[in-house]
Design a protein around this motif. Structure first.
Motif, PDB file in Angstrom:
ATOM      1  N   LEU A 113       0.824  -1.212   0.000  1.00 59.69           N
ATOM      2  CA  LEU A 113       0.000   0.000   0.000  1.00 59.69           C
ATOM      3  C   LEU A 113       0.857   1.259   0.000  1.00 59.69           C
ATOM      4  O   LEU A 113       0.434   2.313  -0.502  1.00 59.69           O
ATOM      5  CB  LEU A 113      -0.927  -0.008   1.218  1.00 59.69           C
ATOM      6  CG  LEU A 113      -2.013  -1.088   1.209  1.00 59.69           C
ATOM      7  CD1 LEU A 113      -2.812  -1.045   2.500  1.00 59.69           C
ATOM      8  CD2 LEU A 113      -2.936  -0.914   0.008  1.00 59.69           C
ATOM      9  N   LYS A 114       2.037   1.168   0.559  1.00 59.67           N
ATOM     10  CA  LYS A 114       2.926   2.332   0.615  1.00 59.67           C
ATOM     11  C   LYS A 114       3.317   2.808  -0.779  1.00 59.67           C
ATOM     12  O   LYS A 114       3.527   4.008  -0.999  1.00 59.67           O
ATOM     13  CB  LYS A 114       4.174   1.978   1.427  1.00 59.67           C
ATOM     14  CG  LYS A 114       4.993   3.184   1.881  1.00 59.67           C
ATOM     15  CD  LYS A 114       6.099   2.745   2.835  1.00 59.67           C
ATOM     16  CE  LYS A 114       6.885   3.949   3.339  1.00 59.67           C
ATOM     17  NZ  LYS A 114       7.967   3.556   4.300  1.00 59.67           N
ATOM     18  N   ILE A 115       3.402   1.869  -1.739  1.00 56.98           N
ATOM     19  CA  ILE A 115       3.775   2.240  -3.111  1.00 56.98           C
ATOM     20  C   ILE A 115       2.540   2.323  -4.025  1.00 56.98           C
ATOM     21  O   ILE A 115       2.669   2.411  -5.252  1.00 56.98           O
ATOM     22  CB  ILE A 115       4.794   1.249  -3.710  1.00 56.98           C
ATOM     23  CG1 ILE A 115       4.182  -0.161  -3.831  1.00 56.98           C
ATOM     24  CG2 ILE A 115       6.080   1.233  -2.885  1.00 56.98           C
ATOM     25  CD1 ILE A 115       5.034  -1.150  -4.595  1.00 56.98           C
ATOM     26  N   PHE A 127      10.268  -1.371  -8.854  1.00 57.74           N
ATOM     27  CA  PHE A 127      11.528  -1.085  -8.154  1.00 57.74           C
ATOM     28  C   PHE A 127      11.648   0.410  -7.879  1.00 57.74           C
ATOM     29  O   PHE A 127      12.053   0.832  -6.789  1.00 57.74           O
ATOM     30  CB  PHE A 127      12.711  -1.575  -8.987  1.00 57.74           C
ATOM     31  CG  PHE A 127      14.042  -1.267  -8.363  1.00 57.74           C
ATOM     32  CD1 PHE A 127      14.607  -2.121  -7.430  1.00 57.74           C
ATOM     33  CD2 PHE A 127      14.729  -0.101  -8.700  1.00 57.74           C
ATOM     34  CE1 PHE A 127      15.828  -1.822  -6.835  1.00 57.74           C
ATOM     35  CE2 PHE A 127      15.947   0.209  -8.120  1.00 57.74           C
ATOM     36  CZ  PHE A 127      16.503  -0.663  -7.183  1.00 57.74           C
ATOM     37  N   ASN A 128      11.294   1.227  -8.885  1.00 57.91           N
ATOM     38  CA  ASN A 128      11.353   2.680  -8.701  1.00 57.91           C
ATOM     39  C   ASN A 128      10.393   3.141  -7.604  1.00 57.91           C
ATOM     40  O   ASN A 128      10.714   4.045  -6.821  1.00 57.91           O
ATOM     41  CB  ASN A 128      11.022   3.396 -10.015  1.00 57.91           C
ATOM     42  CG  ASN A 128      12.119   3.239 -11.055  1.00 57.91           C
ATOM     43  OD1 ASN A 128      13.263   2.878 -10.722  1.00 57.91           O
ATOM     44  ND2 ASN A 128      11.797   3.491 -12.311  1.00 57.91           N
ATOM     45  N   ARG A 129       9.241   2.542  -7.548  1.00 56.59           N
ATOM     46  CA  ARG A 129       8.263   2.897  -6.509  1.00 56.59           C
ATOM     47  C   ARG A 129       8.826   2.595  -5.119  1.00 56.59           C
ATOM     48  O   ARG A 129       8.707   3.407  -4.195  1.00 56.59           O
ATOM     49  CB  ARG A 129       6.949   2.137  -6.723  1.00 56.59           C
ATOM     50  CG  ARG A 129       6.186   2.581  -7.963  1.00 56.59           C
ATOM     51  CD  ARG A 129       4.892   1.793  -8.160  1.00 56.59           C
ATOM     52  NE  ARG A 129       4.194   2.254  -9.353  1.00 56.59           N
ATOM     53  CZ  ARG A 129       2.891   2.569  -9.416  1.00 56.59           C
ATOM     54  NH1 ARG A 129       2.121   2.435  -8.344  1.00 56.59           N
ATOM     55  NH2 ARG A 129       2.348   2.993 -10.535  1.00 56.59           N
ATOM     56  N   LEU A 130       9.397   1.416  -4.972  1.00 56.26           N
ATOM     57  CA  LEU A 130       9.962   1.030  -3.682  1.00 56.26           C
ATOM     58  C   LEU A 130      11.105   1.966  -3.273  1.00 56.26           C
ATOM     59  O   LEU A 130      11.194   2.394  -2.116  1.00 56.26           O
ATOM     60  CB  LEU A 130      10.459  -0.412  -3.748  1.00 56.26           C
ATOM     61  CG  LEU A 130       9.380  -1.485  -3.947  1.00 56.26           C
ATOM     62  CD1 LEU A 130      10.020  -2.842  -4.215  1.00 56.26           C
ATOM     63  CD2 LEU A 130       8.469  -1.569  -2.732  1.00 56.26           C
ATOM     64  N   SER A 131      11.959   2.276  -4.226  1.00 56.25           N
ATOM     65  CA  SER A 131      13.103   3.153  -3.933  1.00 56.25           C
ATOM     66  C   SER A 131      12.635   4.550  -3.537  1.00 56.25           C
ATOM     67  O   SER A 131      13.190   5.168  -2.631  1.00 56.25           O
ATOM     68  CB  SER A 131      14.031   3.231  -5.153  1.00 56.25           C
ATOM     69  OG  SER A 131      14.558   1.965  -5.461  1.00 56.25           O
ATOM     70  N   LYS A 136      10.104   5.358  -1.950  1.00 55.20           N
ATOM     71  CA  LYS A 136       9.539   5.327  -0.603  1.00 55.20           C
ATOM     72  C   LYS A 136      10.577   4.889   0.435  1.00 55.20           C
ATOM     73  O   LYS A 136      10.230   4.582   1.577  1.00 55.20           O
ATOM     74  CB  LYS A 136       8.338   4.385  -0.555  1.00 55.20           C
ATOM     75  CG  LYS A 136       7.147   4.876  -1.371  1.00 55.20           C
ATOM     76  CD  LYS A 136       6.621   6.206  -0.819  1.00 55.20           C
ATOM     77  CE  LYS A 136       5.434   6.702  -1.603  1.00 55.20           C
ATOM     78  NZ  LYS A 136       4.916   7.999  -1.046  1.00 55.20           N
ATOM     79  N   GLY A 137      11.835   4.863   0.054  1.00 56.05           N
ATOM     80  CA  GLY A 137      12.905   4.572   0.992  1.00 56.05           C
ATOM     81  C   GLY A 137      13.065   3.117   1.356  1.00 56.05           C
ATOM     82  O   GLY A 137      13.736   2.790   2.338  1.00 56.05           O
ATOM     83  N   HIS A 196       9.102   8.019 -15.682  1.00 54.28           N
ATOM     84  CA  HIS A 196       8.186   8.940 -15.010  1.00 54.28           C
ATOM     85  C   HIS A 196       7.434   8.279 -13.846  1.00 54.28           C
ATOM     86  O   HIS A 196       6.357   8.726 -13.462  1.00 54.28           O
ATOM     87  CB  HIS A 196       7.170   9.509 -16.023  1.00 54.28           C
ATOM     88  CG  HIS A 196       7.789  10.370 -17.067  1.00 54.28           C
ATOM     89  ND1 HIS A 196       8.272   9.860 -18.265  1.00 54.28           N
ATOM     90  CD2 HIS A 196       8.053  11.715 -17.106  1.00 54.28           C
ATOM     91  CE1 HIS A 196       8.760  10.824 -19.007  1.00 54.28           C
ATOM     92  NE2 HIS A 196       8.647  11.976 -18.322  1.00 54.28           N
ATOM     93  N   THR A 197       8.022   7.231 -13.300  1.00 48.74           N
ATOM     94  CA  THR A 197       7.344   6.512 -12.209  1.00 48.74           C
ATOM     95  C   THR A 197       6.991   7.423 -11.039  1.00 48.74           C
ATOM     96  O   THR A 197       5.867   7.386 -10.524  1.00 48.74           O
ATOM     97  CB  THR A 197       8.234   5.361 -11.699  1.00 48.74           C
ATOM     98  OG1 THR A 197       8.454   4.423 -12.741  1.00 48.74           O
ATOM     99  CG2 THR A 197       7.582   4.654 -10.524  1.00 48.74           C
ATOM    100  N   ARG A 198       7.924   8.253 -10.614  1.00 43.97           N
ATOM    101  CA  ARG A 198       7.682   9.105  -9.452  1.00 43.97           C
ATOM    102  C   ARG A 198       6.520  10.072  -9.678  1.00 43.97           C
ATOM    103  O   ARG A 198       5.856  10.498  -8.728  1.00 43.97           O
ATOM    104  CB  ARG A 198       8.944   9.887  -9.098  1.00 43.97           C
ATOM    105  CG  ARG A 198      10.085   9.000  -8.594  1.00 43.97           C
ATOM    106  CD  ARG A 198      11.349   9.807  -8.348  1.00 43.97           C
ATOM    107  NE  ARG A 198      12.451   8.965  -7.905  1.00 43.97           N
ATOM    108  CZ  ARG A 198      12.733   8.707  -6.629  1.00 43.97           C
ATOM    109  NH1 ARG A 198      11.999   9.263  -5.670  1.00 43.97           N
ATOM    110  NH2 ARG A 198      13.754   7.932  -6.307  1.00 43.97           N
TER     111      ARG A 198
END
Length: 379
Positions: free
Chosen positions: A280-282, A300-304, A306-307, A343-345
């Protein structure tokens, strides 16, 4: 002389009469005595007969006595007019015991160990001999409908939903079920297998199917961990536990397809796991990757962003074998994947589980898995 004789005769007669009278009196006395005795005997006989009848009745009642608990009898009274059974005296304790058992909670099982003692280590994985679903069912008798399982002797350390994106890969699915069900059971997981089948002939959308699997699994059970697995990847060591960790987990670390090496450090494809909180965090997975490729790098970009970092088993434990096959129709490489990854972020907060739309066509609780057929739309 004549007078003397008469006097003698008279005396003799007189004595004789007295004797006769005495004998008669004696006879009458004896008769009365025995008569009275006979009355006493008859009275005693009658009393004995009455007592005997009472005893006989009590004996018959005892013969109709049954025992249910070993201590208290059940008495059945029988008459010619009716047969009536009195309530069982001993039934009340049984009912009270049953109610007591229902009120008292079952004894809570101890937690299963973090590392299952049932693991065997490296496995031989081959795809030369075909398998069938009946064979797999016979070899896994403890599975519940829908491909559900939980350990009997301990409480699983985690509730895990296995999500498989799917379309027209029946033979691969048989091998997956054949190998994975025994592995997951040895790992002492409380798990369910969900095959999310894309309906129709539109372009395949793996990531969107994974989002669907997340929501559909939660309709069944309060899963806390989600393993997202391609149908053609089989682990080669059961120490590679299909559960969640403090960081998102990449489970298919070294595939034979890549010479049992990680192709690049950011690779997150094949088999991965995330807890509900991590997912849910990503905002879940992207929904706009139609065709092959790109969604793993987006995740992977989503996880990164969010730290979070990727955790992995060792290369030996994380070995996987892939069922070789030609690329599926309607799953050609996605030409837009590189632009979308860049453009994931910018897109992750509006493209994900919060924007997911789909329609369930059919849900089937099969012996070895739950199959959810869905319409995910089109590009």
């Amino acid at each position: 002389m004549a007078g003397g004789d008469s006097s003698v005769k008279f005396l003799l007669l007189h004595r004789t009469c007295k004797l006769v009278v005495l004998l008669c009196f004696l006879h009458i006395s004896v008769t009365v005595f025995f008569y009275v005795r006979s009355l006493d005997v008859r009275f005693s006989f009658v009393q004995n007969q009455q007592h005997s009848n009472v005893s006989s009745t009590q004996t018959n009642q005892v013969r109709h006595t049954g025992f249910t608990s070993g201590t208290e009898p059940k008495v059945v009274l029988t008459t010619k007019e009716e047969h009536r059974e009195e309530p069982k005296v001993s039934e009340q304790p049984k009912e009270e015991k049953k109610k007591k058992e229902e009120v008292e909670p079952e004894k809570k099982l101890e937690k299963c160990p973090e590392t299952s003692p049932l693991l065997v280590g490296p496995l031989r994985v081959e795809f030369t001999s075909p398998v069938n679903l009946d064979q797999i069912k016979d070899q896994n008798p403890n599975l519940q409908p829908g491909g559900r399982f939980r350990p009997r002797d301990c409480e699983a350390v985690m509730k895990v939903a296995i999500i498989i994106p799917f379309r027209k890969r029946e033979e691969h699915l048989k091998f997956w079920l054949f190998y994975l069900h025994p592995i997951l059971q040895r790992q002492q997981l409380d798990y369910g297998v969900y095959v999310i089948n894309q309906d129709g002939d539109q372009i395949f959308n793996r990531a969107k199917l994974l989002n669907v699997g997340y929501l559909e699994a939660l309709k069944d059970y309060d899963y806390e961990c989600f393993v997202f697995s391609d149908v053609d990847l089989i682990p080669m060591d059961d120490h590679n536990t299909y559960k969640c960790f403090s960081q998102p987990r990449h489970l298919s670390v070294s595939m034979d397809k890549f010479g049992f090496r990680l192709p690049y450090n950011q690779y997150f494809g094949g088999v991965s796991s995330m807890s509900k909180e991590q997912y849910l965090k990503i905002n879940g997975f992207p929904n706009n990757y139609w065709g092959w490729g790109g969604e793993d790098d987006d995740i992977f970009n989503r996880l990164s962003s969010k730290g979070m970092s990727i955790s992995r088993p060792s290369g030996d434990v994380g070995k996987c074998r892939m069922i070789h096959h030609d690329r599926d129709k309607k799953n050609d490489p996605n030409p837009q994947r590189f632009d979308r990854i860049a453009h994931t972020r910018d897109t992750m907060h509006k493209d994900g589980i919060n924007s997911l739309s789909y329609q369930v066509v059919k849900t089937e609780r099969l012996d070895l898995f739950t199959k959810v057929t869905v319409d995910v739309g089109k590009p």
